[in-house]
Design a protein around this motif. Structure first.
Motif, mmCIF file in Angstrom:
data_model
loop_
_atom_site.group_PDB
_atom_site.id
_atom_site.type_symbol
_atom_site.label_atom_id
_atom_site.label_comp_id
_atom_site.label_asym_id
_atom_site.label_seq_id
_atom_site.Cartn_x
_atom_site.Cartn_y
_atom_site.Cartn_z
ATOM 1 N N VAL A 32 0.870 -1.177 0.000
ATOM 2 C CA VAL A 32 0.000 0.000 0.000
ATOM 3 C C VAL A 32 0.902 1.220 0.000
ATOM 4 O O VAL A 32 1.589 1.492 0.984
ATOM 5 N N TRP A 33 0.941 1.925 -1.147
ATOM 6 C CA TRP A 33 1.738 3.145 -1.221
ATOM 7 C C TRP A 33 0.937 4.341 -0.684
ATOM 8 O O TRP A 33 1.493 5.196 -0.013
ATOM 9 N N GLU A 34 -0.330 4.372 -1.040
ATOM 10 C CA GLU A 34 -1.194 5.452 -0.554
ATOM 11 C C GLU A 34 -2.460 4.829 0.013
ATOM 12 O O GLU A 34 -3.206 4.158 -0.696
ATOM 13 N N GLY A 35 -2.686 5.018 1.288
ATOM 14 C CA GLY A 35 -3.839 4.468 1.970
ATOM 15 C C GLY A 35 -3.873 5.003 3.385
ATOM 16 O O GLY A 35 -3.128 5.923 3.728
ATOM 17 N N LYS A 36 -4.725 4.440 4.212
ATOM 18 C CA LYS A 36 -4.820 4.915 5.589
ATOM 19 C C LYS A 36 -3.502 4.718 6.332
ATOM 20 O O LYS A 36 -3.088 5.565 7.121
ATOM 21 N N GLN A 37 -2.842 3.594 6.078
ATOM 22 C CA GLN A 37 -1.547 3.318 6.697
ATOM 23 C C GLN A 37 -0.684 2.587 5.670
ATOM 24 O O GLN A 37 -0.771 1.369 5.521
ATOM 25 N N PRO A 38 0.177 3.303 4.913
ATOM 26 C CA PRO A 38 1.020 2.663 3.911
ATOM 27 C C PRO A 38 1.927 1.597 4.531
ATOM 28 O O PRO A 38 2.312 1.684 5.702
ATOM 29 N N GLY A 39 2.262 0.584 3.750
ATOM 30 C CA GLY A 39 3.136 -0.470 4.236
ATOM 31 C C GLY A 39 2.987 -1.737 3.430
ATOM 32 O O GLY A 39 2.342 -1.753 2.368
ATOM 33 N N VAL A 40 3.588 -2.815 3.911
ATOM 34 C CA VAL A 40 3.510 -4.128 3.279
ATOM 35 C C VAL A 40 2.657 -5.031 4.166
ATOM 36 O O VAL A 40 2.905 -5.130 5.373
ATOM 37 N N TYR A 41 1.662 -5.684 3.575
ATOM 38 C CA TYR A 41 0.738 -6.519 4.330
ATOM 39 C C TYR A 41 0.717 -7.939 3.770
ATOM 40 O O TYR A 41 0.905 -8.146 2.571
ATOM 41 N N SER A 42 0.481 -8.888 4.641
ATOM 42 C CA SER A 42 0.528 -10.296 4.249
ATOM 43 C C SER A 42 -0.833 -10.898 3.932
ATOM 44 O O SER A 42 -0.921 -12.051 3.504
ATOM 45 N N THR A 43 -1.914 -10.128 4.098
ATOM 46 C CA THR A 43 -3.245 -10.631 3.750
ATOM 47 C C THR A 43 -4.031 -9.552 3.024
ATOM 48 O O THR A 43 -3.813 -8.344 3.238
ATOM 49 N N TRP A 44 -4.960 -9.993 2.175
ATOM 50 C CA TRP A 44 -5.815 -9.055 1.457
ATOM 51 C C TRP A 44 -6.703 -8.275 2.419
ATOM 52 O O TRP A 44 -6.961 -7.094 2.229
ATOM 53 N N ALA A 45 -7.149 -8.910 3.486
ATOM 54 C CA ALA A 45 -8.014 -8.234 4.456
ATOM 55 C C ALA A 45 -7.304 -7.025 5.067
ATOM 56 O O ALA A 45 -7.906 -5.956 5.246
ATOM 57 N N GLU A 46 -6.008 -7.185 5.378
ATOM 58 C CA GLU A 46 -5.239 -6.075 5.945
ATOM 59 C C GLU A 46 -5.080 -4.957 4.928
ATOM 60 O O GLU A 46 -5.195 -3.771 5.263
ATOM 61 N N CYS A 47 -4.794 -5.358 3.680
ATOM 62 C CA CYS A 47 -4.640 -4.360 2.617
ATOM 63 C C CYS A 47 -5.951 -3.616 2.385
ATOM 64 O O CYS A 47 -5.985 -2.388 2.281
ATOM 65 N N GLN A 48 -7.040 -4.363 2.338
ATOM 66 C CA GLN A 48 -8.357 -3.781 2.090
ATOM 67 C C GLN A 48 -8.747 -2.794 3.186
ATOM 68 O O GLN A 48 -9.354 -1.755 2.919
#
Length: 225
Positions: A9-25
């Motif tokens: 996630v480059w631009e979102g509520k909290q940018p970063g690298v996530y291991s699940t789609w639920a976290e990314c979503q």
């Protein structure tokens, strides 16, 4: 068992690298202009995050390297009924990317995305772009898909429901009355970049017209009609 994916996630509520789609979503839902994409390995995701959104999309061979990954909601699988079969003998190539544009006014704010035709998973997205037209957005979406597939060495087909945009891609130049001014600078920058990519690259991918009457709305449809 599904292969593990990692999400940047480059631009979102909290940018970063996530291991699940639920976290990314959770970081991208209802976030205007969210920029995110899935990767096959944690190392690739971390490298992409470090490079940043521009580093993954903005220049050179990486013109279309980034975007979004997720699953379109509420979209039934496309099927061809008897009446649809009468419209065309062509079969859907599900090993493909389908692109579409969402606009609010024409001209007006423009966004586009490319999805997996089989699953509806979002492969890339861009926007909202401040001001543009539907056909210009379609043109950018097709070139974005072609550049991404070129980088990946993929021969997948690209589907679009815009005849004009497909014609412009073939001609490697848009034909539009949209003026170049301060309000359209963003989309014209992307158009210039896309035209340059077409002039300096070759591709073997088919760019085909999505047969809406036979198959229903294209899988990437924004549902704003």
């Amino acid at each position: 068992m599904a292969k593990q994916k990692y999400y940047v996630v480059w631009e979102g509520k909290q940018p970063g690298v996530y291991s699940t789609w639920a976290e990314c979503q959770a970081q991208t839902d209802h976030y205007t202009g969210a920029k995110y994409k899935s990767y096959e390995s944690k190392a690739a995701a971390e490298a992409a995050y470090k490079a940043g959104w521009k580093g993954n999309w903005g220049t050179g061979a990486a013109f279309a390297a980034s975007g979004s990954s997720g699953r379109a909601k509420g979209k039934p699988a496309y099927a061809r009924g008897r009446s649809a079969a009468a419209e065309t003998d062509e079969e859907i190539d599900y090993d493909s990317i389908s692109v579409d544009v969402g606009t609010r006014g024409n001209p007006g704010p423009v966004e586009y995305k490319g999805v997996d035709t089989q699953t509806g998973d979002v492969i890339f997205s861009c926007g909202p772009i401040r001001k543009g037209t539907n056909n210009l957005g379609e043109f950018l979406a097709i070139v974005h898909a072609l550049a991404l597939l070129k980088k990946e060495g993929s021969s997948k087909t690209v589907y679009s429901d815009s005849v004009n945009a497909m014609k412009w891609v073939k001609q490697k130049k848009v034909a539009t009355t949209l003026p170049r001014d301060a309000s359209t600078e963003e989309i014209w920058t992307l158009i210039d970049r896309a035209e340059h990519w077409l002039r300096t690259h070759t591709y073997e991918n088919k760019v085909l017209k999505w047969q809406t009457k036979a198959w229903g709305e294209i899988k990437a449809d924004y549902g704003r009609k």
